[in-house]
Design a protein around this motif. Structure first.
Motif, PDB file in Angstrom:
ATOM      1  N   ARG A  72       0.836  -1.200   0.000  1.00  0.00           N
ATOM      2  CA  ARG A  72       0.000   0.000   0.000  1.00  0.00           C
ATOM      3  C   ARG A  72       0.867   1.245   0.000  1.00  0.00           C
ATOM      4  O   ARG A  72       0.614   2.195  -0.757  1.00  0.00           O
ATOM      5  N   GLN A  73       1.917   1.246   0.829  1.00  0.00           N
ATOM      6  CA  GLN A  73       2.804   2.404   0.881  1.00  0.00           C
ATOM      7  C   GLN A  73       3.501   2.633  -0.453  1.00  0.00           C
ATOM      8  O   GLN A  73       3.629   3.773  -0.920  1.00  0.00           O
ATOM      9  N   ASP A  76       0.901   4.004  -2.902  1.00  0.00           N
ATOM     10  CA  ASP A  76       0.631   5.415  -2.600  1.00  0.00           C
ATOM     11  C   ASP A  76       1.790   6.289  -3.067  1.00  0.00           C
ATOM     12  O   ASP A  76       1.585   7.367  -3.639  1.00  0.00           O
ATOM     13  N   THR A  80       1.896   9.263  -5.949  1.00  0.00           N
ATOM     14  CA  THR A  80       2.420  10.596  -5.648  1.00  0.00           C
ATOM     15  C   THR A  80       3.485  10.989  -6.668  1.00  0.00           C
ATOM     16  O   THR A  80       3.471  12.104  -7.194  1.00  0.00           O
TER      17      THR A  80
END
Length: 154
Positions: A72-73, A76, A80
């Protein structure tokens, strides 16, 4: 009157019957005890196996949570980074149109084409993404170590 031989034989037979009954009872008792011990050992083995499977399941759940959090990180972060690659937002090249060096510009001012800007931004962001992904991996490894060995976060 008394037949001593008969009494001796009867006494010997009674003694043999008592010894035989004792031996048979002892043999049956030890067999029952052995079965009880085997059942107890089997139950203990099953309990240990269940506990091992439960510990394994918990460890797998913790690892899955760490991996999910890591993925998930990274996702994300990639979203970005992708939002920064729009070169139209990063630079206005209208002041440098078709000029090798605009008059009245400051020394050291360099005009880049849109393709140059996009390439440089992509290279910079790729390097930053690699560094950040390494940091995310490190954090995931630390979490995995802490969950495996019960260490506390510092």
């Amino acid at each position: 009157m008394f037949n001593f031989r008969l009494i001796a034989y009867l006494s010997a037979a009674a003694l043999a019957a008592v010894v035989l009954a004792y031996g048979l009872g002892r043999w049956q008792g030890s067999a029952a005890e052995r079965r009880a011990c085997e059942a107890e050992i089997h139950a203990a083995e099953l309990t240990a196996e269940r506990q091992a499977r439960e510990s394994e399941r918990k460890a797998q759940e913790a690892q899955n949570a760490i991996v999910t959090d890591y993925e998930r990180q990274v996702a994300d972060y990639k979203r970005t980074i992708d939002s920064y690659i729009d070169a139209d937002r990063l630079s206005d090249t209208s002041t440098c149109k078709d000029l090798s060096k605009p008059s009245g510009t400051q020394p050291g001012l360099v005009c880049y084409s849109r393709a140059d800007i996009q390439r440089k931004v992509a290279e910079s962001l790729a390097l930053a993404a690699e560094c950040d992904e390494i940091a995310i991996r490190y954090k995931a490894l630390v979490k995995a170590y802490q969950s495996a060995y019960g260490a506390k976060e510092e």
